[in-house]
Structures are given as structure tokens and as C-alpha cells.
Design a protein around this motif. Structure first.
Motif, PDB file in Angstrom:
ATOM      1  N   ASN A 104       0.824  -1.190   0.000  1.00 34.10           N
ATOM      2  CA  ASN A 104       0.000   0.000   0.000  1.00 34.10           C
ATOM      3  C   ASN A 104       0.869   1.255   0.000  1.00 34.10           C
ATOM      4  O   ASN A 104       1.977   1.261   0.544  1.00 34.10           O
ATOM      5  N   VAL A 105       0.344   2.315  -0.607  1.00 34.18           N
ATOM      6  CA  VAL A 105       1.045   3.595  -0.660  1.00 34.18           C
ATOM      7  C   VAL A 105       0.377   4.551   0.322  1.00 34.18           C
ATOM      8  O   VAL A 105      -0.833   4.783   0.248  1.00 34.18           O
ATOM      9  N   GLU A 106       1.163   5.108   1.225  1.00 30.23           N
ATOM     10  CA  GLU A 106       0.614   5.971   2.265  1.00 30.23           C
ATOM     11  C   GLU A 106       0.178   7.326   1.700  1.00 30.23           C
ATOM     12  O   GLU A 106       0.619   7.756   0.636  1.00 30.23           O
ATOM     13  N   LYS A 107      -0.652   7.997   2.467  1.00 29.55           N
ATOM     14  CA  LYS A 107      -1.150   9.314   2.111  1.00 29.55           C
ATOM     15  C   LYS A 107       0.012  10.279   1.838  1.00 29.55           C
ATOM     16  O   LYS A 107       0.979  10.341   2.606  1.00 29.55           O
ATOM     17  N   GLU A 108      -0.074  10.986   0.715  1.00 30.66           N
ATOM     18  CA  GLU A 108       0.867  12.040   0.343  1.00 30.66           C
ATOM     19  C   GLU A 108       2.305  11.543   0.189  1.00 30.66           C
ATOM     20  O   GLU A 108       3.265  12.296   0.295  1.00 30.66           O
ATOM     21  N   SER A 109       2.455  10.261  -0.092  1.00 31.87           N
ATOM     22  CA  SER A 109       3.779   9.659  -0.255  1.00 31.87           C
ATOM     23  C   SER A 109       4.083   9.461  -1.736  1.00 31.87           C
ATOM     24  O   SER A 109       3.210   9.083  -2.518  1.00 31.87           O
ATOM     25  N   LEU A 110       5.336   9.714  -2.126  1.00 31.17           N
ATOM     26  CA  LEU A 110       5.800   9.438  -3.489  1.00 31.17           C
ATOM     27  C   LEU A 110       6.658   8.187  -3.455  1.00 31.17           C
ATOM     28  O   LEU A 110       7.649   8.121  -2.734  1.00 31.17           O
ATOM     29  N   VAL A 111       6.268   7.168  -4.244  1.00 30.96           N
ATOM     30  CA  VAL A 111       7.007   5.911  -4.260  1.00 30.96           C
ATOM     31  C   VAL A 111       7.590   5.677  -5.646  1.00 30.96           C
ATOM     32  O   VAL A 111       7.056   6.123  -6.659  1.00 30.96           O
TER      33      VAL A 111
END
Length: 235
Positions: free
Chosen positions: A208-215
Motif C-alpha cells: 500500500n502507498v501511504e497518504k501524500e507519499s511518493l514511491v
């Protein structure tokens, strides 16, 4: 009702048109479809098509789905297909060769780009942009203001078509409000991209990608937070 239609148009029984509708050549509109005011349906489009089920399909066998509903000021491009029981909101643009499957809801002012496939049982929010040839897998949920770049692939089957275990575990992706996916990225089954989460081009999202995170990367990992000026709340 003001209806302007081209040649070789097939309109089935009980189709309802609003005012100022333009229908191009060779269009097929199936029974019971409703089309709002100021819509444009371009050549060779098919509206309200009942799905055909392959013998090996896991989808339930349904005799007859409810008709499609097209809102006001919708444009449907050349050779696009809108299936039965699809709900297309006001001001939506569906580009050439796109497909919107059964039991799909598309929110107002969303753009469905050229060749995009939105598979069955998906929800797409308002003011989203799904760009050329991206693939939205079945059972996915996209919030509002979601951006999907060209050739993004989403998936829903960790078993890749093998074993009966998969039948109860299909799960599409969830992309919450303001989520953005770069070109050629792949999102694995059941993953969630939280609000304003951003996936760099070419990445494989296995968590999962967290809120306001750039992966970024394969597997995708957080490299920094999304800059404040790019956050949805600051637009």
C-alpha cells in the motif's frame, strides 16, 4: 427532443434521448438506454451492450442487465463501447476505442482516454483523468481527481488464473482522492493508494502507498513526500 443522427444507426426499443443529441454513423444503441441532453455519440459507438460470458469466466451468468444510463453533455468517441448497467455522469468524455464495462459508475467531468478499458464492477469518481491505453481491472475503486497515466496496469488476481482458491480472493485496487500513477506502472491486486499518494513511472506497487507519499521502483518504496504545491487541497 432534438435528435440528429447519421446513416445506418440502429436504435432499439424504449431508448430515451434528451435535447440536442447528435448520433454519428453506424451507431448501435440497445434497448432501454437513456441519453441526456447535449450528448455527442460518434461513429461506430455501441451503447448498452449486454455482456457475453465465456464458458470459463468466473463472472455470474446474468440473463439481462439493466440498461445503460448516459448523463448530460457526454461525448462518446468513435468505436467506444459502453456496456449495459453502466452509469456515465454528466460532462464525461469517453475517447475513441475506450471500453466501459457492466456495473461501472463514472463520475462527472471524468475523462476516459483513447483505448482505456474500465472492467466490470468498478467505480470511478469525478474529475478523474484516465489516459491512453491504461487498464482498470475489475472490482477497483477510484476516488475523485485521480490521475492515471498511459499504459498503467492494475491487477486483481494473485493466483494468475490457477487454483480454485482465487475465486474468493479477487480484489481490485483502491486509489483514493488525488492519487496519481505514472506511465507504465503496475499495481498488484488489492493494493491501496491513499489520498494524494503518487507512484512514479515504471514502478511496481506491491505494498500500500501511504497518504501524500511518493514511491518509486520495483518494488516501489517511498522516496519522499509529495510537495505541498502538488497536493490536491492546494490546487
Amino acid at each position: 427532443m432534438t435528435l440528429k443522427k447519421g446513416q445506418n444507426v440502429v436504435i432499439s426499443d424504449n431508448v430515451k434521448f434528451g435535447e440536442n443529441v447528435i448520433v454519428g454513423n453506424n451507431v448501435v444503441i440497445y434497448e432501454g438506454t437513456t441519453i441526456g441532453d447535449n450528448c455527442i455519440i460518434q461513429d461506430n459507438a455501441v451503447i448498452g451492450k449486454q455482456p457475453t460470458r465465456a464458458k470459463a469466466s468466473i463472472l455470474p451468468d446474468v440473463d439481462q442487465l439493466p440498461p445503460a444510463h448516459i448523463g448530460n453533455s457526454v461525448t462518446i468517441g468513435t468505436s467506444a463501447i459502453i456496456y449495459a448497467n453502466a452509469e456515465i455522469g454528466n460532462d464525461v468524455f469517453v475517447a475513441d476505442l475506450a471500453t466501459v464495462r457492466e456495473r461501472v459508475q463514472i463520475g462527472e467531468a471524468t475523462i476516459i482516454g483513447r483505448g482505456v478499458a474500465v472492467e466490470n464492477d468498478c467505480t470511478v469518481g469525478k474529475r478523474c483523468k484516465l489516459e491512453t491505453n491504461c487498464y482498470i481491472t475489475a472490482y477497483s475503486e477510484l476516488g475523485d481527481y485521480v490521475f492515471i497515466a498511459p499504459n498503467v496496469v492494475t491487477t486483481n488476481d494473485n493466483f494468475m488464473g490457477r487454483t480454485k482458491d482465487r475465486l474468493d480472493q479477487f480484489k481490485g485496487v483502491t486509489i483514493k482522492d488525488g492519487g496519481r500513477i505514472g506511465a507504465n506502472a503496475t499495481i498488484l491486486p488489492g493494493k491501496t493508494i491513499d489520498e494524494d499518494g503518487t507512484v512514479a513511472a515504471g514502478s511496481i506497487v506491491s505494498n500500500n502507498v501511504e497518504k501524500e507519499s511518493l514511491v518509486l521502483g520495483s518494488p516501489a518504496k517511498e522516496i519522499r513526500k509529495v510537495p505541498n504545491e502538488q497536493l490536491l487541497r492546494n490546487q
